[in-house]
Design an enzyme around this catalytic site. Structure first.
Site, PDB file in Angstrom:
ATOM      1  N   THR A 194       0.846  -1.180   0.000  1.00  0.00           N
ATOM      2  CA  THR A 194       0.000   0.000   0.000  1.00  0.00           C
ATOM      3  C   THR A 194       0.885   1.234   0.000  1.00  0.00           C
ATOM      4  OG1 THR A 194      -1.744   1.188   1.210  1.00  0.00           O
ATOM      5  CG2 THR A 194      -0.187  -0.076   2.537  1.00  0.00           C
ATOM      6  N   GLU A 343      -4.926  -2.213   5.589  1.00  0.00           N
ATOM      7  CA  GLU A 343      -4.437  -2.888   6.781  1.00  0.00           C
ATOM      8  C   GLU A 343      -5.529  -3.643   7.541  1.00  0.00           C
ATOM      9  OE1 GLU A 343      -1.687   0.587   5.918  1.00  0.00           O
ATOM     10  OE2 GLU A 343      -3.822   0.131   5.755  1.00  0.00           O
ATOM     11  N   LYS A 453      -7.490  23.105   7.882  1.00  0.00           N
ATOM     12  CA  LYS A 453      -7.498  23.893   9.124  1.00  0.00           C
ATOM     13  C   LYS A 453      -7.463  25.370   8.747  1.00  0.00           C
ATOM     14  CE  LYS A 453      -4.792  20.116  11.075  1.00  0.00           C
ATOM     15  NZ  LYS A 453      -4.663  19.426   9.772  1.00  0.00           N
ATOM     16  N   TRP A 458     -11.936  23.412  11.669  1.00  0.00           N
ATOM     17  CA  TRP A 458     -11.567  22.227  10.909  1.00  0.00           C
ATOM     18  C   TRP A 458     -12.652  22.007   9.862  1.00  0.00           C
ATOM     19  CZ3 TRP A 458      -8.463  17.630  12.956  1.00  0.00           C
ATOM     20  CH2 TRP A 458      -7.409  18.080  13.756  1.00  0.00           C
TER      21      TRP A 458
END
Length: 560
Positions: A194, A343, A453, A458
């Site tokens: 990956t 994963e 940001k 956010w």
């Protein structure tokens, strides 16, 4: 862990290990006459499939493959790939599913890093092999995978200089009998690589037990709870996610367990995908948003509306926007989302509509269908802050998603530092910022590296893309944050217009401003700059490549 009393064991008793060969064995029990199809070139039933898997095992062991050796495959999505899923792993060897969309230099790195000893390679990728063959350090043998053998019998057995043999000829010359051995279920079964934002690709690996348990997790959620209905009697499965990408999300193992009809499209071509959908009666697929957008935007989509109305599609890899979801639902496609990562093998959550949500009109279901999904069975998902403290699941608090499952990778091959970072505080860190509702919905806000940001706020780039997707004439969009002296960062957008639409930045901003004025969007969700493009950069597995977009847009700003 607490101290418990273990069950007494009898020396003669046998506890069967969870092995991939046991998934294969189920395919012969109930519906062995069902078919596995490759494009318009090849078809077989499960009896023949099992025979070919055993022939492959004989070919590999005859060529010297031993337990623990790594066998690399470079192929399109095919019946051959499916045979390798079972034939390579069931002899105790390791299957390396090579990402053929990486650069030749990256492919070389992954093959050397994985210590590949044997390579099965499709003829389309021979130019890549020619460019790296002299630098491969551990490979002993190359086997050709050819589509020509299905249309020209004279091609069977023909191989270029330097290759050991051709797949079909090798299978033809060996026995279809092979007794797959028992071994420890924690035996290494597969690996793939990956890519991240920095450094070389990372080697992810899984055991037989992990892949067996992931299959059971899919079985529970898809078959038991019908999160995405998959009835082996009536459904036909076709992946539109590369088999090198997290085992095509684990669905080939599930489809084989159920002896469901499977269709493998080879190289992804819109015309072939639509033709197979119609002629083979495909009812279940999974893909990234880019592929679904390509299909629903195709002029042929309306022509095949009746067939598409029988099609269920699970979207992953990138967020499913409300605009794309509505376009698919308008064609009758049963589209939902799932969430996971390489994963995690990959499934962590899949959209599950409960009785009340399922009764809602489609327009009201869109908000649920575009979420990351409800936490899947056997998955423990939490929110964590930077200090390793758990956060409340109230649907509002944001934190990083961390997980534990029976199938998450234990680390990265030969990379203990990044493996330790992945498993910091004893939980696997996804790198995604999200909230979790009291009723177990995961609502992903953004990747930690993609959150914008700005002005102390956010801002979710995914939310901004979702807002843009709902504007008339917008086919696809990508939003990234770029440095700003005053605000820290500000959002910038790329937009692909739909055919026939002439969009302007002023018009897009006016549409967004009307939503801001109505209180539907926060003022920070207005991009500073909008660029109209014909293509948005994608990674090797079809995700929006925000690292590349940021780099290119920064360069443009500096040069302007």
């Amino acid at each position: 862990m607490i101290q418990t009393k273990l069950i007494p064991r009898t020396d003669e008793a046998f506890e069967p290990p969870m092995l991939i060969k046991n998934i294969l064995a189920e395919s012969l029990k109930y519906e062995p006459q069902r078919e596995i199809v490759y494009r318009d070139l090849f078809r077989m039933n499960y009896i023949e499939f099992n025979q070919r898997v055993r022939r492959l095992a004989n070919v590999l062991t005859g060529l010297g493959v031993k337990p623990g050796d790594t066998v690399a495959v470079l192929d399109w999505d095919s019946h051959r790939y499916l045979e390798c899923f079972f034939g390579v792993t069931s002899i105790g060897a390791i299957l390396h599913t090579v990402n053929v969309r990486l650069s030749p230099a990256q492919i070389l790195y992954t093959m050397n890093h994985a210590e590949d000893k044997f390579v099965l390679i499709h003829e389309d990728f021979l130019p890549i092999l020619d460019s790296i063959k002299g630098q491969l350090k551990t490979v002993d043998c190359f086997v050709l995978l050819s589509d020509k053998v299905y249309t020209d019998l004279n091609a069977v057995g023909q191989v270029p200089t330097g290759l050991t043999g051709e797949y079909e000829a090798l299978l033809r010359d060996v026995s279809d009998q092979y007794d797959f051995p028992d071994f420890d279920e924690n035996t290494w079964a597969t690996s793939f690589y990956t890519t991240g934002t920095t450094g070389n690709p990372k080697g992810v690996y899984f055991s037989h037990r992990q892949l067996f348990m992931h299959t059971m997790g899919l079985l529970t959620y898809l078959i038991g709870y019908e999160a995405l209905p998959f009835r082996s009697r009536t459904d036909v499965y076709m992946p539109i996610t590369p088999m090198f990408h997290v085992h095509a999300w684990g669905f080939p193992f599930l489809a084989t367990l159920l002896a469901a009809k499977q269709v493998y499209p080879g190289k992804y071509e819109p015309e072939m995908l639509l033709r197979l959908l119609v002629t083979e009666g495909v009812t279940l697929s999974h893909c990234v948003p880019t592929i679904l957008n390509m299909l629903v935007s195709s002029p042929a989509a309306q022509k095949f509306r009746d067939q598409l109305s029988r099609w269920s599609v699970l979207i992953g890899g990138s967020a499913l926007t409300k605009g794309l979801a509505k376009a698919a639902l308008d064609l009758g496609i049963n589209v939902t989302s799932g969430y996971g990562m390489s994963e995690t093998a990959p499934i962590l959550s899949v959209v599950y509509l409960n009785d009340a949500e399922r009764a809602l009109p489609f327009d009201e279901q869109v908000d649920f269908r575009t979420r990351a999904g409800r936490i899947a069975p056997y998955v423990d998902a939490r929110l964590m802050n930077d200090e390793g403290e758990f956060l409340p699941h109230d649907g509002e608090t944001l934190g990083e998603i961390v997980v534990r499952t029976p199938w998450t990778t234990q680390g990265y091959y030969n990379d203990p530092e990044r493996g330790a970072e992945l498993w910091k505080h004893g939980w696997l860190h996804t790198g995604d910022v999200a909230s979790i509702t009291p009723d177990h919905w995961i609502i992903v806000a953004d990747r930690t590296k993609d959150v914008i940001k700005t002005g102390g706020e956010w801002v979710s780039s995914l939310d901004m893309e979702d807002s843009l997707s709902q504007l008339e004439g917008v086919a696809e969009s990508a939003v990234v944050g770029l440095p700003d002296d005053r605000w820290g960062e500000r959002p910038h957008a790329l937009i692909i217009p739909k055919p026939g639409y002439e969009l302007t930045a002023e018009g897009i901003k006016a549409s967004l401003q009307s939503r801001i004025d109505r209180g539907e969007l926060h003022k920070w969700y207005m991009p500073d700059r909008i660029l109209f493009v014909s293509e948005i950069p994608k990674t090797s597995v079809g995700k929006i490549d925000k690292k590349r977009i940021r780099s290119e847009m920064k360069a443009q700003l500096l040069s302007s």
